[in-house]
Design a protein around this motif. Structure first.
Motif, PDB file in Angstrom:
ATOM      1  N   GLY A  15       0.807  -1.210   0.000  1.00 30.69           N
ATOM      2  CA  GLY A  15       0.000   0.000   0.000  1.00 30.69           C
ATOM      3  C   GLY A  15       0.837   1.255   0.000  1.00 30.69           C
ATOM      4  N   SER A  16       0.147   2.383   0.117  1.00 36.04           N
ATOM      5  CA  SER A  16       0.791   3.690   0.049  1.00 36.04           C
ATOM      6  C   SER A  16       0.316   4.591   1.185  1.00 36.04           C
ATOM      7  N   LEU A  17       1.184   5.506   1.555  1.00 38.76           N
ATOM      8  CA  LEU A  17       0.849   6.572   2.498  1.00 38.76           C
ATOM      9  C   LEU A  17       1.566   7.832   2.062  1.00 38.76           C
ATOM     10  N   ARG A  18       0.981   8.956   2.407  1.00 39.35           N
ATOM     11  CA  ARG A  18       1.633  10.240   2.164  1.00 39.35           C
ATOM     12  C   ARG A  18       1.750  10.982   3.486  1.00 39.35           C
ATOM     13  N   LEU A  19       2.986  11.192   3.902  1.00 35.27           N
ATOM     14  CA  LEU A  19       3.235  11.935   5.122  1.00 35.27           C
ATOM     15  C   LEU A  19       3.378  13.415   4.802  1.00 35.27           C
ATOM     16  N   SER A  20       2.935  14.239   5.735  1.00 36.25           N
ATOM     17  CA  SER A  20       3.068  15.681   5.598  1.00 36.25           C
ATOM     18  C   SER A  20       3.825  16.245   6.789  1.00 36.25           C
ATOM     19  N   CYS A  21       4.517  17.331   6.563  1.00 34.56           N
ATOM     20  CA  CYS A  21       5.252  18.017   7.617  1.00 34.56           C
ATOM     21  C   CYS A  21       4.938  19.501   7.496  1.00 34.56           C
ATOM     22  N   ALA A  22       4.074  19.985   8.365  1.00 34.62           N
ATOM     23  CA  ALA A  22       3.663  21.380   8.333  1.00 34.62           C
ATOM     24  C   ALA A  22       4.600  22.219   9.189  1.00 34.62           C
ATOM     25  N   ALA A  23       5.092  23.293   8.620  1.00 34.70           N
ATOM     26  CA  ALA A  23       6.037  24.161   9.315  1.00 34.70           C
ATOM     27  C   ALA A  23       5.377  25.480   9.685  1.00 34.70           C
ATOM     28  N   SER A  24       5.781  26.022  10.799  1.00 33.09           N
ATOM     29  CA  SER A  24       5.298  27.329  11.232  1.00 33.09           C
ATOM     30  C   SER A  24       6.444  28.066  11.907  1.00 33.09           C
ATOM     31  N   GLY A  25       6.258  29.339  12.045  1.00 30.35           N
ATOM     32  CA  GLY A  25       7.306  30.133  12.677  1.00 30.35           C
ATOM     33  C   GLY A  25       8.190  30.776  11.623  1.00 30.35           C
ATOM     34  N   ARG A  26       9.439  30.437  11.625  1.00 33.14           N
ATOM     35  CA  ARG A  26      10.381  31.037  10.680  1.00 33.14           C
ATOM     36  C   ARG A  26      10.118  30.567   9.257  1.00 33.14           C
ATOM     37  N   THR A  27      10.705  31.225   8.310  1.00 34.93           N
ATOM     38  CA  THR A  27      10.471  30.948   6.907  1.00 34.93           C
ATOM     39  C   THR A  27      10.959  29.560   6.532  1.00 34.93           C
ATOM     40  N   PHE A  28      10.016  28.727   6.169  1.00 30.58           N
ATOM     41  CA  PHE A  28      10.297  27.335   5.840  1.00 30.58           C
ATOM     42  C   PHE A  28      11.279  27.229   4.685  1.00 30.58           C
ATOM     43  N   SER A  29      11.182  28.145   3.740  1.00 29.95           N
ATOM     44  CA  SER A  29      12.005  28.061   2.541  1.00 29.95           C
ATOM     45  C   SER A  29      13.489  28.276   2.805  1.00 29.95           C
ATOM     46  N   ARG A  30      13.853  28.692   3.985  1.00 29.26           N
ATOM     47  CA  ARG A  30      15.253  28.880   4.345  1.00 29.26           C
ATOM     48  C   ARG A  30      15.903  27.595   4.854  1.00 29.26           C
ATOM     49  N   ASP A  72       6.418  22.105  -0.654  1.00 33.68           N
ATOM     50  CA  ASP A  72       5.714  23.246  -1.227  1.00 33.68           C
ATOM     51  C   ASP A  72       5.991  24.428  -0.305  1.00 33.68           C
ATOM     52  N   ASN A  73       6.938  25.255  -0.666  1.00 26.12           N
ATOM     53  CA  ASN A  73       7.332  26.357   0.204  1.00 26.12           C
ATOM     54  C   ASN A  73       6.207  27.376   0.377  1.00 26.12           C
ATOM     55  N   ALA A  74       5.363  27.509  -0.615  1.00 26.58           N
ATOM     56  CA  ALA A  74       4.233  28.438  -0.498  1.00 26.58           C
ATOM     57  C   ALA A  74       3.270  27.998   0.600  1.00 26.58           C
ATOM     58  N   LYS A  75       3.199  26.693   0.821  1.00 27.67           N
ATOM     59  CA  LYS A  75       2.334  26.149   1.864  1.00 27.67           C
ATOM     60  C   LYS A  75       3.109  25.793   3.128  1.00 27.67           C
ATOM     61  N   SER A  76       4.418  26.025   3.121  1.00 25.12           N
ATOM     62  CA  SER A  76       5.267  25.692   4.271  1.00 25.12           C
ATOM     63  C   SER A  76       5.071  24.237   4.694  1.00 25.12           C
ATOM     64  N   THR A  77       5.067  23.363   3.727  1.00 22.21           N
ATOM     65  CA  THR A  77       4.804  21.953   3.993  1.00 22.21           C
ATOM     66  C   THR A  77       5.736  21.070   3.176  1.00 22.21           C
ATOM     67  N   GLY A  78       6.228  20.039   3.835  1.00 22.70           N
ATOM     68  CA  GLY A  78       7.012  19.019   3.156  1.00 22.70           C
ATOM     69  C   GLY A  78       6.226  17.717   3.117  1.00 22.70           C
ATOM     70  N   TYR A  79       6.618  16.836   2.196  1.00 19.64           N
ATOM     71  CA  TYR A  79       5.862  15.597   2.004  1.00 19.64           C
ATOM     72  C   TYR A  79       6.812  14.420   1.817  1.00 19.64           C
ATOM     73  N   LEU A  80       6.284  13.251   2.147  1.00 22.05           N
ATOM     74  CA  LEU A  80       6.973  12.016   1.817  1.00 22.05           C
ATOM     75  C   LEU A  80       5.916  11.054   1.292  1.00 22.05           C
TER      76      LEU A  80
END
Length: 126
Positions: A15-30, A72-80
């Motif tokens: 099977g499959s899963l998609r993990l998300s990592c939501a960032a807050s605070g400082r600029t994720f894109s850095r 997705d830096n615009a959403k401050s989120t990473g995925y696996l």
């Protein structure tokens, strides 16, 4: 930057899963970002890493083309995205962020990351 991982769960082998990592605070894109995992009784191990601009991607050998890291830096989120899951993939998965990690093999080592999410459990049944 504060991180919160989500998306884990129980899935059958293959099977499959998609993990998300939501960032807050400082600029994720850095920040460079990575996923690590820790199975019961084992040390935490590197899974995948992605540079700030997504121009560099790195994977552990055991991934074997099954996982895809993205952000997705615009959403401050990473995925696996994890496909073709195996029982051996059962672990707590952590997202991590740090700076200046895309040199040599710095991205592979958890002590180089300054920010960690709380972990999300992935269980793969046979």
């Amino acid at each position: 930057v504060q991180l919160q991982a989500s998306g884990g769960g129980l899935v059958q082998a293959g099977g499959s899963l998609r993990l998300s990592c939501a960032a807050s605070g400082r600029t994720f894109s850095r920040y460079d970002m990575a996923w690590f995992r820790q199975a019961p009784g084992k040390e935490r191990e590197f899974v995948a890493a992605i540079s700030r601009s997504s121009s560099r991607l790195y994977y552990a050998d055991f991934v074997r083309g099954r996982f895809t890291i993205s952000r997705d830096n615009a959403k401050s989120t990473g995925y696996l995205q994890m496909n073709s899951l195996e029982p051996e993939d059962t672990a707590v998965y952590y997202c991590a962020a740090g700076q200046d990690l895309m040199y040599g093999s710095r991205y592979e080592f958890d002590n180089n990351y300054t920010n960690w999410g709380q972990g999300t459990q992935v269980t793969v049944s046979s």
